[in-house]
Design an enzyme around this catalytic site. Structure first.
Site, PDB file in Angstrom:
ATOM      1  N   ASN A  90       0.734  -1.249  -0.122  1.00 29.01           N
ATOM      2  CA  ASN A  90      -0.011   0.234   0.064  1.00 29.01           C
ATOM      3  C   ASN A  90       0.772   1.239   0.212  1.00 29.01           C
ATOM      4  O   ASN A  90       0.554   2.163  -0.646  1.00 29.01           O
ATOM      5  CB  ASN A  90      -1.026   0.033   1.145  1.00 29.01           C
ATOM      6  CG  ASN A  90      -1.457   1.371   1.585  1.00 29.01           C
ATOM      7  OD1 ASN A  90      -2.356   1.654   1.032  1.00 29.01           O
ATOM      8  ND2 ASN A  90      -0.788   2.137   2.710  1.00 29.01           N
ATOM      9  N   TYR A 156       3.205   9.822 -11.628  1.00 28.21           N
ATOM     10  CA  TYR A 156       2.702   9.021 -10.770  1.00 28.21           C
ATOM     11  C   TYR A 156       1.796   8.067 -11.345  1.00 28.21           C
ATOM     12  O   TYR A 156       2.161   6.737 -10.902  1.00 28.21           O
ATOM     13  CB  TYR A 156       1.816   9.988  -9.808  1.00 28.21           C
ATOM     14  CG  TYR A 156       0.973   8.964  -9.016  1.00 28.21           C
ATOM     15  CD1 TYR A 156       1.322   8.571  -7.583  1.00 28.21           C
ATOM     16  CD2 TYR A 156      -0.478   8.798  -9.139  1.00 28.21           C
ATOM     17  CE1 TYR A 156       0.534   7.977  -7.039  1.00 28.21           C
ATOM     18  CE2 TYR A 156      -1.473   8.341  -8.366  1.00 28.21           C
ATOM     19  CZ  TYR A 156      -1.050   7.960  -7.178  1.00 28.21           C
ATOM     20  OH  TYR A 156      -1.899   7.195  -6.275  1.00 28.21           O
ATOM     21  N   LYS A 160       1.959   3.558 -11.141  1.00 19.50           N
ATOM     22  CA  LYS A 160       0.875   2.696 -10.807  1.00 19.50           C
ATOM     23  C   LYS A 160       0.517   1.619 -12.063  1.00 19.50           C
ATOM     24  O   LYS A 160      -0.047   0.799 -11.775  1.00 19.50           O
ATOM     25  CB  LYS A 160      -0.344   3.723 -10.637  1.00 19.50           C
ATOM     26  CG  LYS A 160      -0.315   4.544  -9.135  1.00 19.50           C
ATOM     27  CD  LYS A 160       0.022   3.628  -7.853  1.00 19.50           C
ATOM     28  CE  LYS A 160       0.013   4.392  -6.550  1.00 19.50           C
ATOM     29  NZ  LYS A 160       0.188   3.467  -5.480  1.00 19.50           N
TER      30      LYS A 160
HETATM   31  P1  NAD Z   1      -1.240   8.582   2.471  1.00 16.67           P
HETATM   32  O1  NAD Z   1       0.068   9.648   2.232  1.00 16.67           O
HETATM   33  O2  NAD Z   1      -2.218   9.066   3.711  1.00 16.67           O
HETATM   34  O3  NAD Z   1      -0.681   7.174   3.116  1.00 16.67           O
HETATM   35  C1  NAD Z   1       0.632   6.752   2.553  1.00 16.67           C
HETATM   36  C2  NAD Z   1       1.238   5.918   3.568  1.00 16.67           C
HETATM   37  O4  NAD Z   1       2.572   5.238   2.488  1.00 16.67           O
HETATM   38  C3  NAD Z   1       1.638   6.411   4.545  1.00 16.67           C
HETATM   39  O5  NAD Z   1       1.401   5.624   5.710  1.00 16.67           O
HETATM   40  C4  NAD Z   1       3.309   6.623   4.548  1.00 16.67           C
HETATM   41  O6  NAD Z   1       3.901   6.712   5.896  1.00 16.67           O
HETATM   42  C5  NAD Z   1       3.582   5.279   3.702  1.00 16.67           C
HETATM   43  N1  NAD Z   1       4.807   5.687   3.110  1.00 16.67           N
HETATM   44  C6  NAD Z   1       5.186   6.511   2.037  1.00 16.67           C
HETATM   45  N2  NAD Z   1       6.497   6.257   1.718  1.00 16.67           N
HETATM   46  C7  NAD Z   1       6.902   5.418   2.371  1.00 16.67           C
HETATM   47  C8  NAD Z   1       7.959   4.619   2.680  1.00 16.67           C
HETATM   48  N3  NAD Z   1       9.288   5.264   1.736  1.00 16.67           N
HETATM   49  N4  NAD Z   1       8.062   3.516   3.135  1.00 16.67           N
HETATM   50  C9  NAD Z   1       7.105   3.052   4.141  1.00 16.67           C
HETATM   51  N5  NAD Z   1       5.951   3.665   4.058  1.00 16.67           N
HETATM   52  C10 NAD Z   1       6.051   4.824   3.268  1.00 16.67           C
HETATM   53  O7  NAD Z   1      -1.897   8.148   1.168  1.00 16.67           O
HETATM   54  P2  NAD Z   1      -3.051   7.339   0.951  1.00 16.67           P
HETATM   55  O8  NAD Z   1      -4.039   8.109   0.159  1.00 16.67           O
HETATM   56  O9  NAD Z   1      -3.468   6.399   2.159  1.00 16.67           O
HETATM   57  O10 NAD Z   1      -2.277   6.244  -0.163  1.00 16.67           O
HETATM   58  C11 NAD Z   1      -1.998   4.859   0.016  1.00 16.67           C
HETATM   59  C12 NAD Z   1      -2.036   4.249  -1.420  1.00 16.67           C
HETATM   60  O11 NAD Z   1      -3.002   4.425  -2.042  1.00 16.67           O
HETATM   61  C13 NAD Z   1      -0.798   4.703  -1.964  1.00 16.67           C
HETATM   62  O12 NAD Z   1      -0.173   3.755  -2.589  1.00 16.67           O
HETATM   63  C14 NAD Z   1      -1.643   5.642  -3.156  1.00 16.67           C
HETATM   64  O13 NAD Z   1      -0.896   5.826  -4.348  1.00 16.67           O
HETATM   65  C15 NAD Z   1      -2.723   4.738  -3.160  1.00 16.67           C
HETATM   66  N6  NAD Z   1      -3.945   5.784  -3.883  1.00 16.67           N
HETATM   67  C16 NAD Z   1      -4.282   6.801  -3.076  1.00 16.67           C
HETATM   68  C17 NAD Z   1      -5.393   7.468  -3.485  1.00 16.67           C
HETATM   69  C18 NAD Z   1      -6.076   8.443  -2.997  1.00 16.67           C
HETATM   70  O14 NAD Z   1      -6.838   9.194  -3.610  1.00 16.67           O
HETATM   71  N7  NAD Z   1      -5.802   8.610  -1.713  1.00 16.67           N
HETATM   72  C19 NAD Z   1      -5.916   6.987  -4.859  1.00 16.67           C
HETATM   73  C20 NAD Z   1      -5.419   6.188  -5.664  1.00 16.67           C
HETATM   74  C21 NAD Z   1      -4.302   5.319  -4.873  1.00 16.67           C
END
Ligand code: NAD
Length: 253
Positions: A90, A156, A160
């Protein structure tokens, strides 16, 4: 709202990267509610990690983009748990820039964490997944990775899209071990990634913007994604591998 069944993951060891915040935290809490033993790899949100530890979650500080860190985490998990039943990749970051403002440092950072992090974690933890019966990997991609456009997200999206092809190829390679590999491609979900550092007015503007880009006229919540991850990781999905479930409210642009 997270749907709760009956301890579907009782005594199952679940590795979740970036499980202290946003979507990852919702996934961690959902597995906890279902009797699972979550292990969270995290590199920020120390307070959140502490709260999770108090709830019985095993946490390891680890930058998933650093292979040595991931290797060390695997050694700790091997010693403590011997096996892993589910890996949820994730952790991810989104740094935006138009193509014409290509910034190699930002691009490399996203490749390092989003793509390499997923590869390192999967590679290092594979022996522990093989040691469990019916292992499952769930990767968090994005609807950007299937071509849905949002301003400044081309690079980005590349990371993905790579996760989507990795999911399909791994399903092909790991099926012989009974390991299923699937992905979820969320649309706009309200988390730090999309909202942090923004004013109240900007948050409202973004909510409206993304709500109006969906047929359901709604935005996503972390729990919406956690529910799908649980399903894909569970035995209810035993006949599903190599698939990507798009959860984006039905994008219309
Ligand atoms: P967020 O920023 O709230 O959480 C991201 C998490 O990844 C955090 O816990 C952070 O500490 C962790 N992280 C980042 N870099 C890291 C590293 N180098 N090592 C370990 N952990 C690390 O974001 P989110 O929205 O919860 O995103 C979670 C996933 O969902 C991501 O992969 C993101 O790309 C994907 N995503 C999010 C959305 C959205 O709209 N929020 C949409 C599509 C995909």
């Amino acid at each position: 709202m997270v749907v709760s069944y009956h301890m579907r993951f009782k005594d199952k060891v679940i590795l979740i990267t970036g499980g202290t915040r946003g979507i990852g935290r919702a996934i961690t809490e959902a597995f906890l509610r279902e009797g699972g033993l979550p292990i969270v790899l995290y590199n920020s949100a120390e307070d959140e990690a502490k709260k999770l530890r108090e709830k019985g979650v095993f946490t390891i500080k680890c930058d998933v983009g650093n292979r040595e860190d991931v290797k060390k985490s695997k050694e700790i998990v091997e010693k403590e748990f011997r096996r892993v039943n589910v890996v949820v990749n994730n952790a991810g970051i989104m740094l935006t820039m138009p193509f014409e403002e290509f910034d190699e440092e930002k691009y490399n950072k996203m490749i390092r964490i989003n793509l390499n992090g997923t590869i390192y974690t999967t590679y290092e933890f594979l022996p522990l997944l093989k040691a469990s019966e019916n292992g499952a990997i769930v990767n968090i991609a994005s609807n950007a990775g299937i071509g849905t456009a949002a301003e400044g997200t081309t690079f980005y999206a590349i990371t993905k899209a790579s996760i989507i092809i990795l999911t399909k190829r791994l399903a092909f390679e790991l099926g012989k071990y009974g390991i299923r590999v699937n992905a979820v491609a969320p649309g706009w979900v309200e988390t730090d990634m999309t909202l942090s550092g923004k004013s109240k007015e900007e948050v409202e503007r973004l909510r409206d913007l993304f709500r109006n880009k969906t047929v359901l006229k709604t935005t996503g919540k972390p729990e919406d994604i956690a529910n799908i991850v649980l399903f894909l990781a569970s035995n209810e999905a035993r006949y599903i591998t190599g698939q990507v479930i798009v959860a984006d409210g039905g994008r219309i642009d």
